[in-house]
Design an enzyme around this catalytic site. Structure first.
Site, PDB file in Angstrom:
ATOM      1  N   LYS A 114       0.714  -1.089  -0.099  1.00  0.00           N
ATOM      2  CA  LYS A 114       0.058  -0.033   0.029  1.00  0.00           C
ATOM      3  C   LYS A 114       0.949   1.322  -0.030  1.00  0.00           C
ATOM      4  O   LYS A 114       0.156   2.298  -0.632  1.00  0.00           O
ATOM      5  CB  LYS A 114      -0.824  -0.059   1.178  1.00  0.00           C
ATOM      6  CG  LYS A 114      -1.989  -1.158   1.216  1.00  0.00           C
ATOM      7  CD  LYS A 114      -3.258  -0.737   1.962  1.00  0.00           C
ATOM      8  CE  LYS A 114      -4.129  -1.963   1.708  1.00  0.00           C
ATOM      9  NZ  LYS A 114      -5.586  -1.757   1.561  1.00  0.00           N
ATOM     10  N   LYS A 206      -4.901  -9.350  -6.365  1.00  0.00           N
ATOM     11  CA  LYS A 206      -5.974  -9.533  -5.478  1.00  0.00           C
ATOM     12  C   LYS A 206      -7.411  -8.177  -5.942  1.00  0.00           C
ATOM     13  O   LYS A 206      -7.010  -7.412  -6.252  1.00  0.00           O
ATOM     14  CB  LYS A 206      -5.750  -9.185  -4.214  1.00  0.00           C
ATOM     15  CG  LYS A 206      -6.910  -9.276  -3.086  1.00  0.00           C
ATOM     16  CD  LYS A 206      -6.437  -9.024  -1.597  1.00  0.00           C
ATOM     17  CE  LYS A 206      -6.616  -7.507  -1.350  1.00  0.00           C
ATOM     18  NZ  LYS A 206      -8.122  -7.340  -1.003  1.00  0.00           N
ATOM     19  N   LYS A 209     -10.805  -3.002  -2.783  1.00  0.00           N
ATOM     20  CA  LYS A 209     -11.753  -1.887  -2.780  1.00  0.00           C
ATOM     21  C   LYS A 209     -10.796  -0.736  -3.153  1.00  0.00           C
ATOM     22  O   LYS A 209     -11.415   0.140  -3.854  1.00  0.00           O
ATOM     23  CB  LYS A 209     -12.263  -1.363  -1.332  1.00  0.00           C
ATOM     24  CG  LYS A 209     -13.262  -2.413  -0.794  1.00  0.00           C
ATOM     25  CD  LYS A 209     -13.920  -1.849   0.541  1.00  0.00           C
ATOM     26  CE  LYS A 209     -13.594  -2.646   1.674  1.00  0.00           C
ATOM     27  NZ  LYS A 209     -12.507  -2.528   2.313  1.00  0.00           N
TER      28      LYS A 209
HETATM   29  P1  ATP Z   1      -8.662  -2.088   0.643  1.00  0.00           P
HETATM   30  O1  ATP Z   1      -8.330  -2.225  -0.661  1.00  0.00           O
HETATM   31  O2  ATP Z   1      -9.063  -0.865   1.121  1.00  0.00           O
HETATM   32  O3  ATP Z   1      -7.670  -2.865   1.469  1.00  0.00           O
HETATM   33  P2  ATP Z   1     -10.207  -4.638   0.718  1.00  0.00           P
HETATM   34  O4  ATP Z   1     -10.992  -4.960  -0.582  1.00  0.00           O
HETATM   35  O5  ATP Z   1      -8.966  -5.436   0.956  1.00  0.00           O
HETATM   36  O6  ATP Z   1     -10.107  -3.015   0.670  1.00  0.00           O
HETATM   37  P3  ATP Z   1     -10.643  -4.907   3.549  1.00  0.00           P
HETATM   38  O7  ATP Z   1     -11.367  -4.052   4.357  1.00  0.00           O
HETATM   39  O8  ATP Z   1      -9.089  -4.641   3.687  1.00  0.00           O
HETATM   40  O9  ATP Z   1     -10.735  -5.015   2.203  1.00  0.00           O
HETATM   41  O10 ATP Z   1     -10.740  -6.312   3.957  1.00  0.00           O
HETATM   42  C1  ATP Z   1     -12.173  -7.022   4.374  1.00  0.00           C
HETATM   43  C2  ATP Z   1     -12.129  -8.371   4.434  1.00  0.00           C
HETATM   44  O11 ATP Z   1     -12.262  -8.810   2.926  1.00  0.00           O
HETATM   45  C3  ATP Z   1     -11.039  -9.149   4.755  1.00  0.00           C
HETATM   46  O12 ATP Z   1     -11.257 -10.384   5.396  1.00  0.00           O
HETATM   47  C4  ATP Z   1     -10.213  -9.392   3.671  1.00  0.00           C
HETATM   48  O13 ATP Z   1      -9.285 -10.724   4.104  1.00  0.00           O
HETATM   49  C5  ATP Z   1     -11.510  -9.851   3.024  1.00  0.00           C
HETATM   50  N1  ATP Z   1     -10.900  -9.765   1.401  1.00  0.00           N
HETATM   51  C6  ATP Z   1     -10.426  -8.565   0.842  1.00  0.00           C
HETATM   52  N2  ATP Z   1     -10.315  -8.751  -0.304  1.00  0.00           N
HETATM   53  C7  ATP Z   1     -10.349  -9.793  -0.753  1.00  0.00           C
HETATM   54  C8  ATP Z   1     -10.520 -10.978  -1.958  1.00  0.00           C
HETATM   55  N3  ATP Z   1     -10.029 -10.433  -2.966  1.00  0.00           N
HETATM   56  N4  ATP Z   1     -10.586 -12.236  -1.808  1.00  0.00           N
HETATM   57  C9  ATP Z   1     -11.025 -12.655  -0.631  1.00  0.00           C
HETATM   58  N5  ATP Z   1     -11.165 -12.037   0.833  1.00  0.00           N
HETATM   59  C10 ATP Z   1     -11.036 -10.770   0.557  1.00  0.00           C
HETATM   60 MG    MG Z   2      -7.476  -4.966   2.554  1.00  0.00          MG
END
Ligand code: ATP
Ligand code: MG
Length: 344
Positions: A114, A206, A209
């Protein structure tokens, strides 16, 4: 000391919810309610480790609470709340900042990803993030944490923090009559297919968000049926037919991703999906996947829309959840004050 089995997990309101959040986290939250006391949090304090527009933060906080409820989390028998309403999260995180070591944080791959080349300019909060995450979990002495694969390293760090706290303060923990082990070692619950949903445009990245790359790479929970179908049909794949066994998905990241998504959405194993689709091409598989995705995500999005249209209901749920969470959190913090030597 035996710890009560308790689940804690959270999602940041840092962007629009996507299929990875749904399959890796939200959908897995639901069955755990049968077996555990569950606390599901909207971790708004984690979100502000990178800049968030205040109005967006508020809207997304409601949206995540709505996603939990729409998926089937029961806010009466379990707890749904937003992190910033329970100040003890920040308080315990500070103590953990003084337990955790700089070197531990510096090794976190998420921070490196990040921060990128910009590591001097990112917030201090982004660096200390795993310490707040450890506080989220350990404030409730949670024993099980359902998360996606990407959070595994942070969870290992939470275990290290718990162990170091228990070790450093062992005499004080005993002197205060809090037993031998004050914090449990929380276990990650990372099971089933689709624990790491990948971008639809690049099977090595991955789905996230905050860094979607292109809109076609990410299926958002609020996407309509046409959009979901279009994204799946345009998803990057290779030209081969699907294999009949999971071994045949090795080195086929995009194919493995789509099959994993199908398996998770249909509550089946990858093997079972391949037994059905093995030998068929993406011309057959993609429409089947699109239909399945629309049939699962459509009702979820409709219920989320209904809930966010009248935030009164969600506000009440978050307030009541926070009251109940605060009670548990305050108990732990009182004990932590005694252990650390803070006068109360
Ligand atoms: P950011 O990019 O802001 O980090 P994010 O999409 O990674 O957002 P988080 O809020 O960090 O979302 O994570 C929330 C939950 O969703 C966590 O349990 C994380 O492991 C899960 N998660 C996030 N992205 C994935 C993915 N691509 N596949 C499976 N689980 C995911
Ligand atoms: Mg995340």
């Amino acid at each position: 000391m035996a710890f009560t089995n308790r689940v804690f997990s959270g999602i940041k309101p840092s962007g629009d919810l996507h299929l990875g959040n749904y399959l890796g986290a939200i959908r897995r939250f639901v069955p755990l309610q049968q077996q555990y006391e569950c606390i599901y949090c909207v971790v708004d304090m984690h979100a502000i480790t990178v800049w968030q527009d205040p109005a967006d933060l508020r809207r997304r906080t409601y949206e995540i609470a709505a996603a939990y409820i729409a998926a089937g989390v029961d806010p009466k028998n379990h707890i749904i709340f937003n992190q910033s309403q329970v100040a003890e999260h920040a308080e315990l995180a500070w103590v953990f900042n003084c337990v955790a070591r700089m070197g531990w944080m510096a090794r976190m791959t998420q921070f490196k990803d990040k921060a990128g080349k910009n590591s001097e300019n990112v917030s201090l909060g982004l660096f200390a993030y795993p310490s707040l995450m450890a506080a989220d979990i350990l404030l409730y002495k949670a024993t099980h944490v359902p998360v996606g694969e990407d959070q595994k390293q942070h969870l290992e760090l939470a275990r290290d923090i718990a162990a170091k706290f228990n070790h450093d303060f062992a005499p004080s923990i005993a002197a205060n009559g809090y037993g031998e082990e004050f914090f449990p070692q929380p276990e990650p619950v990372i099971t089933g297919p689709a624990t790491r949903v990948m971008s639809l445009r690049d099977g090595t990245k991955k789905m996230s968000k905050s860094e979607s790359g292109s809109d076609m790479a990410t299926i958002y929970l609020m996407d309509d049926a046409d959009t979901i179908t279009r994204k799946i049909k345009k998803a990057k794949t290779d030209a081969d037919a699907l294999p009949s066994e999971a071994k045949g998905l090795e080195n086929r990241a995009e194919a493995a991703n789509l099959v994993g998504i199908y398996a998770a959405l249909s509550d089946r194993s990858v093997e079972a999906v391949l037994a059905e689709f093995g030998g068929q091409g993406f011309g057959t598989f993609k429409p089947a996947l699109a239909e399945l995705a629309v049939s699962v995500l459509g009702p979820q999005a409709a219920e989320m829309r209904r809930l966010v249209a009248d935030p009164g209901e969600i506000e009440a749920i978050l307030r009541q959840g926070a009251d109940r969470a605060r009670e548990l959190a305050a108990r732990t913090m009182t004990e932590v004050h005694d252990i650390v030597g803070f006068i109360r």
